[in-house]
Design a protein around this motif. Structure first.
Motif, PDB file in Angstrom:
ATOM      1  N   ARG A  52       0.737  -1.204  -0.206  1.00  0.00           N
ATOM      2  CA  ARG A  52      -0.025  -0.183  -0.018  1.00  0.00           C
ATOM      3  C   ARG A  52       0.846   1.294  -0.103  1.00  0.00           C
ATOM      4  N   GLU A  53       1.812   1.286   1.009  1.00  0.00           N
ATOM      5  CA  GLU A  53       2.830   2.579   0.819  1.00  0.00           C
ATOM      6  C   GLU A  53       3.564   2.959  -0.463  1.00  0.00           C
ATOM      7  N   ARG A  54       3.988   1.879  -1.006  1.00  0.00           N
ATOM      8  CA  ARG A  54       4.748   1.947  -2.381  1.00  0.00           C
ATOM      9  C   ARG A  54       3.555   2.239  -3.474  1.00  0.00           C
ATOM     10  N   ARG A  55       2.421   1.790  -3.491  1.00  0.00           N
ATOM     11  CA  ARG A  55       1.349   2.180  -4.393  1.00  0.00           C
ATOM     12  C   ARG A  55       1.075   3.837  -4.334  1.00  0.00           C
ATOM     13  N   LEU A  56       0.912   4.223  -2.874  1.00  0.00           N
ATOM     14  CA  LEU A  56       0.549   5.403  -2.791  1.00  0.00           C
ATOM     15  C   LEU A  56       1.651   6.543  -3.174  1.00  0.00           C
ATOM     16  N   ALA A  57       2.753   5.920  -3.065  1.00  0.00           N
ATOM     17  CA  ALA A  57       3.946   6.743  -3.348  1.00  0.00           C
ATOM     18  C   ALA A  57       3.998   6.941  -4.908  1.00  0.00           C
ATOM     19  N   LEU A  58       3.265   6.421  -5.633  1.00  0.00           N
ATOM     20  CA  LEU A  58       3.445   6.419  -7.151  1.00  0.00           C
ATOM     21  C   LEU A  58       2.251   7.560  -7.425  1.00  0.00           C
ATOM     22  N   ALA A  59       1.289   7.729  -6.601  1.00  0.00           N
ATOM     23  CA  ALA A  59      -0.057   8.461  -6.990  1.00  0.00           C
ATOM     24  C   ALA A  59       0.269   9.999  -7.166  1.00  0.00           C
ATOM     25  N   ASP A  60      -0.258  10.614  -8.436  1.00  0.00           N
ATOM     26  CA  ASP A  60      -0.428  11.945  -8.286  1.00  0.00           C
ATOM     27  C   ASP A  60      -1.901  12.281  -7.832  1.00  0.00           C
ATOM     28  N   ASP A  61      -2.873  11.367  -7.601  1.00  0.00           N
ATOM     29  CA  ASP A  61      -4.044  11.793  -6.853  1.00  0.00           C
ATOM     30  C   ASP A  61      -4.709  10.590  -6.328  1.00  0.00           C
ATOM     31  N   VAL A  62      -5.325  10.321  -5.443  1.00  0.00           N
ATOM     32  CA  VAL A  62      -5.717   9.275  -4.500  1.00  0.00           C
ATOM     33  C   VAL A  62      -7.256   9.402  -4.072  1.00  0.00           C
ATOM     34  N   ILE A  63      -8.071   8.471  -4.492  1.00  0.00           N
ATOM     35  CA  ILE A  63      -9.550   8.222  -3.992  1.00  0.00           C
ATOM     36  C   ILE A  63      -9.393   7.312  -2.740  1.00  0.00           C
ATOM     37  N   GLN A  91     -15.421  12.502  -4.849  1.00  0.00           N
ATOM     38  CA  GLN A  91     -14.366  12.441  -5.282  1.00  0.00           C
ATOM     39  C   GLN A  91     -14.036  12.410  -6.552  1.00  0.00           C
ATOM     40  N   VAL A  92     -14.882  11.704  -7.107  1.00  0.00           N
ATOM     41  CA  VAL A  92     -14.621  11.468  -8.701  1.00  0.00           C
ATOM     42  C   VAL A  92     -15.019  12.572  -9.424  1.00  0.00           C
ATOM     43  N   HIS A  93     -16.247  13.384  -9.041  1.00  0.00           N
ATOM     44  CA  HIS A  93     -16.579  14.441  -9.788  1.00  0.00           C
ATOM     45  C   HIS A  93     -15.560  15.882  -9.569  1.00  0.00           C
ATOM     46  N   ARG A  94     -14.879  15.848  -8.365  1.00  0.00           N
ATOM     47  CA  ARG A  94     -13.718  16.780  -8.272  1.00  0.00           C
ATOM     48  C   ARG A  94     -12.616  16.379  -9.158  1.00  0.00           C
ATOM     49  N   LEU A  95     -12.247  15.257  -9.426  1.00  0.00           N
ATOM     50  CA  LEU A  95     -11.179  14.845 -10.129  1.00  0.00           C
ATOM     51  C   LEU A  95     -11.296  15.061 -11.552  1.00  0.00           C
ATOM     52  N   HIS A  96     -12.778  14.784 -11.983  1.00  0.00           N
ATOM     53  CA  HIS A  96     -13.087  14.824 -13.408  1.00  0.00           C
ATOM     54  C   HIS A  96     -13.060  16.355 -13.681  1.00  0.00           C
ATOM     55  N   ALA A  97     -13.540  17.170 -13.006  1.00  0.00           N
ATOM     56  CA  ALA A  97     -13.472  18.573 -13.204  1.00  0.00           C
ATOM     57  C   ALA A  97     -11.759  18.917 -13.382  1.00  0.00           C
ATOM     58  N   ARG A  98     -10.962  18.492 -12.445  1.00  0.00           N
ATOM     59  CA  ARG A  98      -9.503  18.740 -12.590  1.00  0.00           C
ATOM     60  C   ARG A  98      -8.829  18.104 -13.779  1.00  0.00           C
ATOM     61  N   TYR A  99      -9.336  17.022 -14.144  1.00  0.00           N
ATOM     62  CA  TYR A  99      -8.777  16.482 -15.318  1.00  0.00           C
ATOM     63  C   TYR A  99      -8.965  17.056 -16.633  1.00  0.00           C
ATOM     64  N   LEU A 100     -10.242  17.562 -16.648  1.00  0.00           N
ATOM     65  CA  LEU A 100     -10.852  18.493 -17.830  1.00  0.00           C
ATOM     66  C   LEU A 100      -9.898  19.675 -17.881  1.00  0.00           C
ATOM     67  N   GLU A 101      -9.697  20.166 -16.780  1.00  0.00           N
ATOM     68  CA  GLU A 101      -8.863  21.417 -16.653  1.00  0.00           C
ATOM     69  C   GLU A 101      -7.605  21.222 -17.185  1.00  0.00           C
ATOM     70  N   LEU A 102      -6.954  20.067 -16.825  1.00  0.00           N
ATOM     71  CA  LEU A 102      -5.584  19.722 -17.137  1.00  0.00           C
ATOM     72  C   LEU A 102      -5.414  19.389 -18.716  1.00  0.00           C
ATOM     73  N   ALA A 103      -6.577  18.817 -19.115  1.00  0.00           N
ATOM     74  CA  ALA A 103      -6.429  18.504 -20.553  1.00  0.00           C
ATOM     75  C   ALA A 103      -6.468  19.638 -21.523  1.00  0.00           C
ATOM     76  N   THR A 104      -6.881  20.633 -20.816  1.00  0.00           N
ATOM     77  CA  THR A 104      -6.901  22.021 -21.908  1.00  0.00           C
ATOM     78  C   THR A 104      -5.239  22.154 -22.423  1.00  0.00           C
TER      79      THR A 104
END
Length: 209
Positions: A168-179, A191-204
């Motif tokens: 678990r610790e190594r997996r979390l160390a890989l994360a940019d985002d966590v749910i 949490q999903v809706h927050r990240l969805h909005a964030r990814y749409l922003e990043l995708a611009t």
């Protein structure tokens, strides 16, 4: 990875077994996000006739086949989680083909961003072409309880399956985002809706790393 403005943002979705990756993927899919799944690709690759299935039979024998010639997944799973060398042998057969297929499909996505569900993502798994890593997290005790209840496995087999995965610790160390998938459905949706909005922003492209 090198990107142009038209390239989709590629988010690797991972997490321990029974952490709720499929549930999270379904939530994103309901928002119109394309989801590519390594497990689905793996099933496609071993449908007979296929070179991958031939290689598996060559390594593990015909005992891993059903009477109709298809792969007996439960029998193979019990075998590979009883012996780490067997698991590594199966991964060596399947993983390169899975990565190649997923990458080809991912870079061809016409959407702003897409999820690639990769259960066995780790530091050396060859997915350096993704832009971000989203980890679905749950404590080991929760994973174990879900795995035994969902798949009807013995606690011993469930424990061995968890032990075979990245900690678990190594997996979390890989994360940019966590749910955190230990709360209510409403909390998961938030949490999903927050990240969805964030990814749409990043995708611009304005905030691409």
């Amino acid at each position: 990875m090198d990107t142009s403005p038209s390239d989709p943002l590629l988010v690797a979705l991972t997490g321990g077994i029974a952490s709720g990756k499929s549930t999270v993927a379904d939530r994103f899919a309901a928002l119109g996000v394309p989801v590519l799944d390594a497990d689905v690709v793996a099933r496609e690759l071993v449908e007979p006739p296929s070179t991958a299935l031939e290689a598996i039979v060559g390594r593990f024998g015909t005992g891993v086949l059903q009477p109709d010639g298809r792969l007996d997944r439960r029998r193979l799973r019990e075998r590979i989680f009883a012996d780490p060398a067997e698991r590594l042998a199966l991964e060596a057969i399947l993983h390169p083909a899975i990565r190649h297929t997923l990458r080809d499909r991912a870079i061809a996505l016409p959407d702003a961003y897409g999820l690639i569900a990769i259960p066995l993502l780790n530091e050396a798994s060859g997915y350096d072409w993704v832009d971000r890593v989203l980890v679905v997290d749950a404590p080991r005790a929760v994973q174990l309880e879900r795995l035994v209840r969902r798949d009807g496995l013995s606690p011993a087999l469930a424990e061995s399956m968890l032990d075979a995965q990245l900690g678990r610790e190594r997996r979390l160390a890989l994360a940019d985002d966590v749910i955190d998938n230990t709360g209510t459905p409403a909390e998961l949706d938030a949490q999903v809706h927050r990240l969805h909005a964030r990814y749409l922003e990043l995708a611009t492209g304005a905030h691409r790393a």
